[in-house]
Design a protein around this motif. Sequence first.
Motif, PDB file in Angstrom:
ATOM      1  N   THR A 110      -8.234   4.504  -3.746  1.00 15.61           N
ATOM      2  CA  THR A 110      -6.797   4.752  -3.949  1.00 15.61           C
ATOM      3  C   THR A 110      -6.159   3.649  -4.780  1.00 15.61           C
ATOM      4  O   THR A 110      -5.409   3.916  -5.734  1.00 15.61           O
ATOM      5  N   ILE A 197       0.815   7.220  -0.134  1.00 11.40           N
ATOM      6  CA  ILE A 197       0.840   8.018   1.085  1.00 11.40           C
ATOM      7  C   ILE A 197      -0.445   7.658   1.813  1.00 11.40           C
ATOM      8  O   ILE A 197      -1.519   8.209   1.555  1.00 11.40           O
ATOM      9  N   THR A 200      -3.078  10.254   6.664  1.00 11.94           N
ATOM     10  CA  THR A 200      -3.437  11.645   6.385  1.00 11.94           C
ATOM     11  C   THR A 200      -2.474  12.630   7.036  1.00 11.94           C
ATOM     12  O   THR A 200      -2.347  13.768   6.580  1.00 11.94           O
ATOM     13  N   SER A 203       0.149  13.160   4.555  1.00 11.22           N
ATOM     14  CA  SER A 203      -0.357  13.962   3.432  1.00 11.22           C
ATOM     15  C   SER A 203      -0.092  15.446   3.629  1.00 11.22           C
ATOM     16  O   SER A 203      -0.160  16.224   2.674  1.00 11.22           O
ATOM     17  N   SER A 212       6.677  13.499  -6.001  1.00  7.64           N
ATOM     18  CA  SER A 212       5.228  13.312  -5.905  1.00  7.64           C
ATOM     19  C   SER A 212       4.640  12.609  -7.128  1.00  7.64           C
ATOM     20  O   SER A 212       3.581  11.982  -7.029  1.00  7.64           O
ATOM     21  N   ASP A 217      -1.509   9.876  -3.184  1.00  3.85           N
ATOM     22  CA  ASP A 217      -1.926  10.329  -1.866  1.00  3.85           C
ATOM     23  C   ASP A 217      -3.380   9.932  -1.631  1.00  3.85           C
ATOM     24  O   ASP A 217      -4.283  10.420  -2.312  1.00  3.85           O
ATOM     25  N   MET A 219      -5.417  10.701   0.686  1.00  2.00           N
ATOM     26  CA  MET A 219      -6.307  11.803   1.054  1.00  2.00           C
ATOM     27  C   MET A 219      -6.725  12.597  -0.175  1.00  2.00           C
ATOM     28  O   MET A 219      -7.875  13.014  -0.301  1.00  2.00           O
ATOM     29  N   ALA A 220      -5.803  12.812  -1.099  1.00  2.00           N
ATOM     30  CA  ALA A 220      -6.137  13.521  -2.329  1.00  2.00           C
ATOM     31  C   ALA A 220      -7.171  12.750  -3.143  1.00  2.00           C
ATOM     32  O   ALA A 220      -8.074  13.336  -3.756  1.00  2.00           O
TER      33      ALA A 220
END
Length: 237
Positions: A110, A197, A200, A203, A212, A217, A219-220
Amino acid sequence: MELKSLGVIGGMGPKATSVFVDQIIENTAADRDQEHIDMVILNHATLPDRTSVILGNRGEVFLEAVAKDLKLLEMAGVANIAIPCNTSHYFYNEMQQMTHINIINMVDETLGEIYSTFGEHCKVGILATNGTVSSGVYKKGCSKYNMELHVPNEVVQEHVMDIIYNKVKRNLPVEPTEFEGIINGLLVNDNCNCVIIACTELSLIPLRDDISQYCVDAMAVLVKKSIELSGKHLTER
């Protein structure tokens, strides 16, 4: 490209794991069942609460429990392991030492994406559990990239924890504008260049495009890396 199976240690929380798996499927370029990624999913919902064990200095309780999952995934022969829980990455080094299988480091991936998008010296806001914030995993990673991590003030952090534990984890609805207001405060009032973010559960809350675009994110990012390491391509959007 060699196809590799993916192990998932989930249950932190169960809904977030479900969404993570759905996103893997939705974002994998495939026209039939056989073109999707083989996954072994352990929805270990009874794993000790990560924030509690970190703040209580009882990490061994979590590590003893997750060790069984790592052994099961080794026996299943997976090539990589994804853990869709930011707070658990406080124990990343210890978990990686328990297994020869590569555990995808969601935090490093990330921060690498933020660095490539926003560059050095950017100010990065974080929205996460108290455990993730206090663990310092994102702060340490930001220092490596010469980026500044900005932690919300106590009032905002309490609001974030309320959304995570009293709404999302209880499967209660969250008004997106409530969460977007917190993000906007970090961007406008605290002059952050972007916001991670980093939980999770968070998310799962849909965001407007104009909000956004300034968020990364975790998790993305984990979804994307999991697909790539499994030898598959992302769907074209």
